[in-house]
Write an enzyme that holds these catalytic residues in place. Structure first.
Site, PDB file in Angstrom:
ATOM      1  NE  ARG A 286      -0.272   0.618   4.904  1.00 22.54           N
ATOM      2  CZ  ARG A 286      -0.597   0.430   6.165  1.00 22.54           C
ATOM      3  NH1 ARG A 286      -1.638  -0.317   6.462  1.00 22.54           N
ATOM      4  NH2 ARG A 286       0.108   0.995   7.129  1.00 22.54           N
TER       5      ARG A 286
ATOM      6  CB  ILE B  31       5.157   5.880  -0.516  1.00 18.82           C
ATOM      7  CG1 ILE B  31       4.575   7.193   0.049  1.00 18.82           C
ATOM      8  CG2 ILE B  31       6.396   6.132  -1.356  1.00 18.82           C
ATOM      9  CD1 ILE B  31       5.452   7.896   1.082  1.00 18.82           C
TER      10      ILE B  31
ATOM     11  CB  SER C 127      -0.419 -10.261   4.975  1.00 14.76           C
ATOM     12  OG  SER C 127      -0.356  -9.312   5.992  1.00 14.76           O
TER      13      SER C 127
ATOM     14  CG  ASN D 148       8.119   2.366   0.540  1.00 14.90           C
ATOM     15  OD1 ASN D 148       7.917   3.579   0.636  1.00 14.90           O
ATOM     16  ND2 ASN D 148       7.181   1.473   0.849  1.00 14.90           N
TER      17      ASN D 148
ATOM     18  CB  SER E   4      11.302  11.027   6.909  1.00 15.98           C
ATOM     19  OG  SER E   4      10.402  11.942   7.516  1.00 15.98           O
TER      20      SER E   4
ATOM     21  CB  SER F  74      11.434  12.622  10.624  1.00 11.65           C
ATOM     22  OG  SER F  74      10.062  12.896  10.518  1.00 11.65           O
TER      23      SER F  74
ATOM     24  CE1 TYR G 114       9.191   7.027  10.209  1.00 15.93           C
ATOM     25  CE2 TYR G 114       9.503   9.412  10.264  1.00 15.93           C
ATOM     26  CZ  TYR G 114       9.155   8.260   9.571  1.00 15.93           C
ATOM     27  OH  TYR G 114       8.785   8.344   8.243  1.00 15.93           O
TER      28      TYR G 114
ATOM     29  CE  LYS H 298      11.765   6.793   7.485  1.00 15.35           C
ATOM     30  NZ  LYS H 298      11.788   5.801   6.389  1.00 15.35           N
TER      31      LYS H 298
ATOM     32  CB  THR I 136       2.899  15.487   5.916  1.00 16.55           C
ATOM     33  OG1 THR I 136       1.681  14.773   6.163  1.00 16.55           O
ATOM     34  CG2 THR I 136       2.585  16.905   5.481  1.00 16.55           C
TER      35      THR I 136
ATOM     36  CG  ASN J  64       0.280  10.431   7.315  1.00 17.29           C
ATOM     37  OD1 ASN J  64      -0.724  10.113   6.695  1.00 17.29           O
ATOM     38  ND2 ASN J  64       1.343  10.956   6.725  1.00 17.29           N
TER      39      ASN J  64
HETATM   40  P1  NAD Z   1       2.222   2.949   4.786  1.00 12.93           P
HETATM   41  O1  NAD Z   1       2.022   2.580   6.208  1.00 12.93           O
HETATM   42  O2  NAD Z   1       1.047   3.196   3.926  1.00 12.93           O
HETATM   43  O3  NAD Z   1       3.143   1.894   4.047  1.00 12.93           O
HETATM   44  C1  NAD Z   1       4.239   1.290   4.684  1.00 12.93           C
HETATM   45  C2  NAD Z   1       4.420  -0.079   4.079  1.00 12.93           C
HETATM   46  O4  NAD Z   1       5.518  -0.724   4.736  1.00 12.93           O
HETATM   47  C3  NAD Z   1       3.171  -0.950   4.319  1.00 12.93           C
HETATM   48  O5  NAD Z   1       2.852  -1.641   3.119  1.00 12.93           O
HETATM   49  C4  NAD Z   1       3.626  -1.900   5.408  1.00 12.93           C
HETATM   50  O6  NAD Z   1       3.003  -3.164   5.350  1.00 12.93           O
HETATM   51  C5  NAD Z   1       5.110  -2.027   5.075  1.00 12.93           C
HETATM   52  N1  NAD Z   1       5.869  -2.533   6.203  1.00 12.93           N
HETATM   53  C6  NAD Z   1       5.974  -2.015   7.452  1.00 12.93           C
HETATM   54  N2  NAD Z   1       6.720  -2.829   8.213  1.00 12.93           N
HETATM   55  C7  NAD Z   1       7.090  -3.876   7.431  1.00 12.93           C
HETATM   56  C8  NAD Z   1       7.840  -5.044   7.646  1.00 12.93           C
HETATM   57  N3  NAD Z   1       8.393  -5.328   8.848  1.00 12.93           N
HETATM   58  N4  NAD Z   1       8.014  -5.904   6.617  1.00 12.93           N
HETATM   59  C9  NAD Z   1       7.452  -5.657   5.410  1.00 12.93           C
HETATM   60  N5  NAD Z   1       6.734  -4.576   5.137  1.00 12.93           N
HETATM   61  C10 NAD Z   1       6.556  -3.693   6.143  1.00 12.93           C
HETATM   62  O7  NAD Z   1       3.162   4.242   4.834  1.00 12.93           O
HETATM   63  P2  NAD Z   1       3.837   5.123   3.687  1.00 12.93           P
HETATM   64  O8  NAD Z   1       3.506   6.522   3.991  1.00 12.93           O
HETATM   65  O9  NAD Z   1       3.554   4.575   2.347  1.00 12.93           O
HETATM   66  O10 NAD Z   1       5.375   4.928   4.066  1.00 12.93           O
HETATM   67  C11 NAD Z   1       6.354   4.451   3.153  1.00 12.93           C
HETATM   68  C12 NAD Z   1       7.699   5.010   3.565  1.00 12.93           C
HETATM   69  O11 NAD Z   1       7.682   6.431   3.476  1.00 12.93           O
HETATM   70  C13 NAD Z   1       8.126   4.677   4.984  1.00 12.93           C
HETATM   71  O12 NAD Z   1       9.498   4.387   5.015  1.00 12.93           O
HETATM   72  C14 NAD Z   1       7.851   5.959   5.738  1.00 12.93           C
HETATM   73  O13 NAD Z   1       8.657   6.115   6.879  1.00 12.93           O
HETATM   74  C15 NAD Z   1       8.200   6.975   4.668  1.00 12.93           C
HETATM   75  N6  NAD Z   1       7.612   8.307   4.905  1.00 12.93           N
HETATM   76  C16 NAD Z   1       6.269   8.500   4.815  1.00 12.93           C
HETATM   77  C17 NAD Z   1       5.778   9.779   5.053  1.00 12.93           C
HETATM   78  C18 NAD Z   1       4.303  10.099   4.967  1.00 12.93           C
HETATM   79  O14 NAD Z   1       3.913  11.237   5.325  1.00 12.93           O
HETATM   80  N7  NAD Z   1       3.456   9.185   4.513  1.00 12.93           N
HETATM   81  C19 NAD Z   1       6.636  10.832   5.375  1.00 12.93           C
HETATM   82  C20 NAD Z   1       7.991  10.582   5.451  1.00 12.93           C
HETATM   83  C21 NAD Z   1       8.480   9.318   5.192  1.00 12.93           C
END
Ligand code: NAD
Length: 262
Positions: free
Chosen positions: A18, A20, A41, A96, A149, A151, A162, A166, A194, A200
């Site tokens: 799901r 990014i 899963s 990611n 990030s 962050s 976190y 990062k 964000t 989030n």
């Molecule tokens: P999200 O929660 O929608 O997606 C994260 C994905 O990582 C999910 O599919 C989840 O199942 C997977 N994941 C988590 N732990 C895992 C594990 N142990 N093994 C396998 N898969 C795992 O979040 P997102 O926003 O798409 O985040 C993606 C990346 O972007 C992350 O690294 C997050 O830190 C970074 N990020 C996101 C934001 C934001 O605002 N959304 C901002 C800065 C950085």
């Protein structure tokens, strides 16, 4: 939208069930790549292929899905081994997968530390190192893109773990850029601000919180997964092969703002 051609390239995107990661996987598929997706899963492959049809146009042979816990090095090893067995190559790695959780200053536990380090940082190190070793032995290879990030360069009293993970991603990116340059592999990071994803969702469930965040951003809106995918595809493409060791912040201007005193 820039149209890239990744035909014949094999791309791994971790955490691509799901958010990014999923959008990056879709965009690489649309651009002709073989893409290995993974998530915590198991997935019914027929359902996944049906969801991805708009991007594969029926070329299902370009899609692979594996159950992989990136916090576990053996799980990454099994996944990446299966990728090279299936596609015979491993050109691009997008690190990611990640979690975000509140770990307020004054309440950090060893369990929180372990979970955050293993999922957000050790996962990226293990994956980069596997990629490095494989290309040292087999040649080839194009790019690594690590997801960092804003962050990584900010403080957060609610998220010290976190933030430090990062920040370490940025260091890891520079170090592996140094180590892999001689193989012609560039290594960069994308630092989202964000972005509206499940990570989030709860924080912005209240429309007032969403509006306040948008108001505080120079660009006046939160990011979309495509904003990040645009940067990831560029850094993974041959167009950027002289750019290495960089962190590209895609944050709508967040880092232009003065940090509040409190
Ligand atoms: P999200 O929660 O929608 O997606 C994260 C994905 O990582 C999910 O599919 C989840 O199942 C997977 N994941 C988590 N732990 C895992 C594990 N142990 N093994 C396998 N898969 C795992 O979040 P997102 O926003 O798409 O985040 C993606 C990346 O972007 C992350 O690294 C997050 O830190 C970074 N990020 C996101 C934001 C934001 O605002 N959304 C901002 C800065 C950085």
């Amino acid at each position: 939208m820039i149209s890239y051609d990744f035909t014949g390239k094999t791309v791994v995107v971790t955490g691509s069930a799901r958010g990014i990661g999923r959008r990056c996987a879709e965009r690489f598929l649309e651009a002709g790549a073989n893409v290995a997706l993974c998530g915590h899963s198991p997935r019914n492959i027929d359902d996944l292929l049906a969801e991805l049809e708009p991007f594969t146009k029926g070329h299902n042979e370009r899609v692979m899905y594996a159950t992989c816990d990136v916090a576990d090095a053996a799980s990454i090893d099994a996944f990446f081994t299966a990728v090279v067995e299936r596609f015979g190559a491993f050109d691009i790695l997008v690190n990611n997968a990640g979690i975000w959780e509140a770990t307020p200053v004054g309440s950090v536990t060893e369990e929180m530390w372990q979970r955050n380090i293993d999922t957000n940082l050790k996962s990226q190190l293990v994956a980069c190192d596997w990629f490095a070793r494989w290309h040292q032995e087999n040649g080839g290879g194009q790019s690594i893109v690590n997801i960092s990030s804003v962050s990584s360069v900010l403080t957060g009293e609610n998220t010290p773990l976190y933030n430090l993970c990062k920040a370490a991603t940025n260091s890891l990116t520079r170090t592996y850029a140094h180590g892999l340059g001689s193989l012609g592999i560039n290594v960069n990071a994308v630092g989202p601000g964000t972005i509206a994803t499940d990570i989030n969702k709860a924080a912005y469930a209240d429309p007032a919180a969403e509006a306040a965040m948008c108001d505080s951003l120079v660009m006046g809106r939160r990011g979309k997964t495509d904003d990040i995918a645009n940067a990831v595809l560029f850094l993974a493409s041959e167009e950027s092969n002289y750019i290495t060791g960089q962190v590209l912040f895609v944050d709508g201007g967040w880092l232009l703002q003065q940090a509040p005193k409190k």
